[in-house]
Design an enzyme around this catalytic site. Structure first.
Site, PDB file in Angstrom:
ATOM      1  N   SER A 112       0.842  -1.203   0.000  1.00 18.14           N
ATOM      2  CA  SER A 112       0.000   0.000   0.000  1.00 18.14           C
ATOM      3  C   SER A 112       0.877   1.253   0.000  1.00 18.14           C
ATOM      4  O   SER A 112       1.997   1.234   0.505  1.00 18.14           O
ATOM      5  CB  SER A 112      -0.890   0.036   1.237  1.00 18.14           C
ATOM      6  OG  SER A 112      -1.685  -1.120   1.304  1.00 18.14           O
TER       7      SER A 112
HETATM    8  N1  SAH Z   1      -0.378  -4.915   4.377  1.00 16.16           N
HETATM    9  C1  SAH Z   1       0.250  -5.213   3.106  1.00 16.16           C
HETATM   10  C2  SAH Z   1      -0.693  -4.936   1.957  1.00 16.16           C
HETATM   11  C3  SAH Z   1      -0.562  -5.975   0.902  1.00 16.16           C
HETATM   12  S1  SAH Z   1      -1.837  -6.005  -0.295  1.00 16.16           S
HETATM   13  C4  SAH Z   1       1.574  -4.493   2.963  1.00 16.16           C
HETATM   14  O1  SAH Z   1       1.885  -3.617   3.797  1.00 16.16           O
HETATM   15  O2  SAH Z   1       2.326  -4.810   2.042  1.00 16.16           O
HETATM   16  C5  SAH Z   1      -3.063  -7.014   0.485  1.00 16.16           C
HETATM   17  C6  SAH Z   1      -2.688  -8.430   0.810  1.00 16.16           C
HETATM   18  O3  SAH Z   1      -3.874  -9.084   1.240  1.00 16.16           O
HETATM   19  C7  SAH Z   1      -2.142  -9.248  -0.363  1.00 16.16           C
HETATM   20  O4  SAH Z   1      -0.881  -9.752  -0.020  1.00 16.16           O
HETATM   21  C8  SAH Z   1      -3.167 -10.369  -0.527  1.00 16.16           C
HETATM   22  O5  SAH Z   1      -2.605 -11.596  -0.918  1.00 16.16           O
HETATM   23  C9  SAH Z   1      -3.773 -10.448   0.866  1.00 16.16           C
HETATM   24  N2  SAH Z   1      -5.107 -11.080   0.906  1.00 16.16           N
HETATM   25  C10 SAH Z   1      -6.135 -10.949   0.029  1.00 16.16           C
HETATM   26  N3  SAH Z   1      -7.191 -11.701   0.410  1.00 16.16           N
HETATM   27  C11 SAH Z   1      -6.810 -12.327   1.569  1.00 16.16           C
HETATM   28  C12 SAH Z   1      -7.455 -13.238   2.443  1.00 16.16           C
HETATM   29  N4  SAH Z   1      -8.696 -13.673   2.210  1.00 16.16           N
HETATM   30  N5  SAH Z   1      -6.771 -13.669   3.519  1.00 16.16           N
HETATM   31  C13 SAH Z   1      -5.496 -13.242   3.779  1.00 16.16           C
HETATM   32  N6  SAH Z   1      -4.834 -12.372   2.979  1.00 16.16           N
HETATM   33  C14 SAH Z   1      -5.482 -11.919   1.885  1.00 16.16           C
END
Ligand code: SAH
Length: 215
Positions: free
Chosen positions: A65
């Site tokens: 993000s």
């Molecule tokens: N907090 C992260 C944001 C990554 S983007 C950072 O600082 O980099 C969001 C993430 O949510 C992705 O890695 C994606 O794989 C994960 N995600 C999506 N659906 C999910 C689910 N049902 N359970 C766990 N993770 C999930």
């Protein structure tokens, strides 16, 4: 091994000043973001872009993000020391690390194994100790519930009931809700059966997907 050079530190300070200009006022959030080397969470080819206010690609077609979004969500969450915080979507591990720096007890779930693994390597390098889980965030972590705070870092079409159930009464969940674009919601659990929601503008997140997928 990644290096946190004077140049990185300088760019990071500028990033923090920029966040201040964009309206982030919580000094604890700004301090934590000044501490965490965001470039460690990215491929080294993205080093020069790490401190710009933009989302960037990580493994498995996901994104880290943008710093202003991380700061905004963290500020809304209003984390206090030793609070139990559940994060859905470990991704790169950057948001997790910011929460750890704020001395929260962090539990984080990721559904992509390569991301789950690479984030843990960086946590070890930074000597941070969140509890990392590989699984489906829609289910939360019933064994470790209830949580003081829950932060969802992927876009959810609806607010998962399991997560509301796992929030303490008086607890807060920050979650982007919507299919294509998402509206940031701050949900407060006011009793075992009632929640109160406030909204805070539109954002664009990768989707929260229900099925566990591998890459
Ligand atoms: N907090 C992260 C944001 C990554 S983007 C950072 O600082 O980099 C969001 C993430 O949510 C992705 O890695 C994606 O794989 C994960 N995600 C999506 N659906 C999910 C689910 N049902 N359970 C766990 N993770 C999930």
């Amino acid at each position: 091994m990644r290096i946190d050079s004077f140049k990185h530190k300088g760019l990071r300070r500028l990033m923090v000043e920029n966040l201040r200009k964009k309206g982030i006022q919580d000094e604890r959030v700004l301090e934590a973001m000044n501490d965490v080397p965001r470039h460690f969470f990215l491929d080294s080819s993205l080093d020069v872009l790490a401190y710009e206010d933009r989302a960037l690609e990580i493994l498995c077609n996901q994104t880290i993000s943008q710093p202003s979004t991380v700061a905004f969500q963290t500020q809304l969450l209003n984390v206090q020391e030793r609070e139990k915080v559940l994060e859905i979507g470990t991704g790169s591990g950057y948001q997790t690390s910011v929460l750890c720096k704020m001395k929260a007890k962090v539990f984080t779930i990721e559904r992509f194994k390569p991301l789950h693994n690479s984030a843990q390597e960086i946590f070890n390098m930074l000597r941070l100790r969140p509890k990392c889980f590989f699984g489906d965030g829609y289910l939360g972590l019933p064994t470790y519930a209830p949580f003081d705070k829950i932060i969802v870092t992927c876009g959810a079409e609806t607010i998962p009931q399991a997560l509301i159930d796992q929030l303490k009464v008086g607890g807060v969940m920050v979650i982007p809700v919507g299919a294509d674009t998402q509206t940031m919601h701050k949900i407060r659990k006011i009793s075992e059966t009632e929640i109160e929601a406030e909204t805070f503008g539109d954002f664009k997140f990768v989707p929260m997907l229900q099925e566990r997928k591998f890459c």
